[in-house]
Design a protein around this motif. Structure first.
Motif: not given
Length: 244
Positions: A13-17
């Motif tokens: 999972k990669v945060y858009y932040h």
């Protein structure tokens, strides 16, 4: 809305932040170099690199120190990892200012050097705050509960001030303002000082609608940083307002 926004990449999972934080830095730097080519610069390239280095190191330290002071009750529980991971833009500006002034004294540069950074900083802040907004309450760029018409559920089921959106709106207004005064006959360095004053005025005021922890006299570390900036630039303020 489901905060925080994220996506899967190679099973992780990669945060858009993270994406917007990286874009903010990349686009801000590229915009700086684009404007530099079109703007006469009285500071040579070597000294400009030293000044950039001073700004980056100062911002790296300042952003962490002020972020640490945002939670005074947890200072004694700080680990190196917590200290490094927590950061605030306001602290970065304050530390960057110290870093630049120190480097300029060391290399003997006495002329103002900040005007060229104003537009890149504004654009980078706007992009970065998109990432902050995408995190909801997982990023400390949200406000207290409110019944104001802008209230949003940022992930905890409560209607809050979307402070990140407020700052994005403020950046748009600042961008328009500085484009409007582009051709005004201001003293070198005035645009950067004006940006700092306006940005820290905004940060001082918006803290009152954030769930902050007071550091001293019921003011947060960011508000004390703002007061320092106001004092630091008091001569500029008096001159720009033409107060005798």
């Amino acid at each position: 809305m489901n905060f925080p926004y994220q996506f899967e990449l190679f099973g992780s999972k990669v945060y858009y932040h993270f994406i917007f934080e990286t874009l903010a830095f990349f686009i801000g730097v590229r915009l700086y170099y684009y404007l530099k080519k079109k703007t006469p610069d009285s500071i040579n390239d070597i000294n400009r690199l030293w000044i950039l280095l001073g700004a980056m190191i100062g911002a790296l330290i300042g952003s962490r120190v002020i972020a640490m002071l945002e939670n005074p009750s947890q200072i004694m529980n700080q680990t190196w990892m917590i200290f490094y991971q927590n950061k605030t833009v306001a602290g970065g500006f304050l530390g960057g200012l110290f870093g630049v002034e120190l480097i300029k004294k060391c290399i003997g540069v006495k002329i103002a050097s900040g005007d060229i950074y104003v537009i890149p900083i504004i654009v980078a802040l706007f992009i970065g705050r998109i990432g902050c907004f995408s995190m909801g309450i997982a990023e400390p760029a949200y406000g207290v509960e409110t019944t104001f018409f802008t209230a949003m559920n940022l992930g905890d089921g409560k209607l809050r001030h979307p402070v990140a959106l407020y700052e994005m709106t403020f950046m748009v207004l600042l961008f328009i303002f500085f484009i409007k005064i582009k051709n005004m006959n201001l003293i070198n360095g005035d645009r950067f000082k004006l940006f700092m004053m306006l940005y820290f005025l905004y940060r001082f005021l918006v803290e009152f609608i954030k769930p902050y922890q007071p550091l001293f006299l019921n003011l947060s570390s960011i508000q004390w940083s703002a007061l320092f900036i106001f004092v630091y630039y008091w001569k500029f303020t008096v001159r720009i307002l033409k107060v005798k």
